[in-house]
Write a protein that holds these residues in place. Structure first.
Motif, short mmCIF file in Angstrom:
data_model
loop_
_atom_site.label_atom_id
_atom_site.label_comp_id
_atom_site.label_asym_id
_atom_site.label_seq_id
_atom_site.Cartn_x
_atom_site.Cartn_y
_atom_site.Cartn_z
N UNK A 8 0.72 -1.02 -0.44
CA UNK A 8 -0.31 -0.05 -0.07
C UNK A 8 0.81 1.09 0.20
N UNK A 9 0.55 2.25 -0.89
CA UNK A 9 1.26 3.49 -1.24
C UNK A 9 1.12 4.29 0.02
N UNK A 34 5.26 0.17 -0.52
CA UNK A 34 4.10 1.33 -0.90
C UNK A 34 4.70 1.21 -2.92
N UNK A 35 5.35 0.80 -3.40
CA UNK A 35 5.42 0.62 -4.76
C UNK A 35 5.99 -1.08 -5.11
N UNK A 36 4.64 -1.02 -5.94
CA UNK A 36 4.84 -2.03 -7.03
C UNK A 36 5.79 -2.82 -7.58
N UNK A 40 7.30 -6.36 -6.25
CA UNK A 40 6.88 -8.09 -7.19
C UNK A 40 7.84 -8.56 -7.10
N UNK A 41 9.08 -7.68 -6.92
CA UNK A 41 10.32 -7.69 -7.10
C UNK A 41 10.71 -9.10 -4.93
N UNK A 42 10.38 -8.33 -4.48
CA UNK A 42 10.46 -9.13 -2.99
C UNK A 42 9.62 -10.30 -2.25
N UNK A 60 2.42 1.08 -10.64
CA UNK A 60 1.43 0.06 -11.31
C UNK A 60 0.31 -0.20 -10.42
N UNK A 61 -0.12 -1.09 -9.99
CA UNK A 61 -1.17 -1.60 -10.00
C UNK A 61 -1.08 -2.62 -9.07
N UNK A 62 -1.89 -3.36 -7.49
CA UNK A 62 -1.72 -4.60 -7.36
C UNK A 62 -2.38 -5.59 -7.69
#
Length: 212
Positions: A8-9, A34-36, A40-42, A60-62
């Motif tokens: 969530x940002x 807080x970053x899409x 996605x990496x973590x 981006x988006x969830x």
């Protein structure tokens, strides 16, 4: 313990969610972002049982994150958390493999229960809505000959092009990155043998107008 990742940002929202979930006694927050793109990496590396993903983020988006994460590790369950309720977002969430789609107005105890159910392998998606989505996919097969080469996603892009929407507006409607939409538009033009989106709009208006 149920391992959870939060995306969530808003830091205040993340802290509130973390406190709520961890006070339950059987849920552990193993990471947050807080970053899409960062999430996605973590997420695949942390391998949480459930990833709670905000639908709209600055980068981006969830829903895209859910799709990307599950492509790497399908055992990770995605729970989309959003302030907005609309069919397009719900359709995108189901297509991305999300196990649940809940509004941010949800009560704290209900969210804890939702995390437990999703972690146990249950789906929180309304069966009637899932049926409607599957019906849309099936109906996509019955379409004009010229459109048969298009995927369901490409056909939806074409419909928006016909409405005169820009790539940015289409991206907002479909919860996709603007660059992704641009690639889709290029693919649609190539498949239809066209050079300009205005040609695609004219063709779509004619063909889709005849579609049942």
């Amino acid at each position: 313990m149920i391992r959870v990742f939060l995306l969530d940002d808003h830091e205040v929202v993340r802290r509130g969610l973390a406190d709520l979930l961890q006070s339950s006694g059987d849920i552990e927050v193993v990471g947050e972002s807080g970053s899409a793109q960062e999430a996605a990496r973590r997420i695949p590396a942390l391998r949480p049982d459930v990833a709670i993903l905000d639908a709209r983020l600055p980068d981006g988006n969830g829903i895209d994150v859910c799709r990307d994460v599950r492509a790497v590790d399908s055992s990770i369950k995605g729970l989309i958390l959003t302030s907005y309720e609309d069919d397009e977002a719900l359709f995108a969430a189901i297509m991305a493999g999300a196990a649940g789609y809940v509004l941010k107005q949800i009560r704290g105890t209900d969210l804890v229960d939702a995390v437990r159910r999703v972690a146990a392998g249950q789906s929180l998606l309304d069966p009637a809505i899932t049926t409607r989505v599957l019906e849309r996919i099936r109906n996509g097969v019955e379409q004009p000959r010229e459109l048969k080469s298009l995927t369901e996603q490409e056909r939806r892009i074409l419909e928006y092009v016909a409405e005169g929407l820009t790539n940015r507006e289409i991206a907002g409607r479909m919860f996709l990155a603007e660059k992704t939409v641009k690639n889709y538009v290029s693919s649609v033009l190539a498949k239809l043998g066209l050079e300009r989106r205005t040609q695609a709009a004219v063709l779509a208006t004619r063909l889709l107008g005849k579609a049942p």
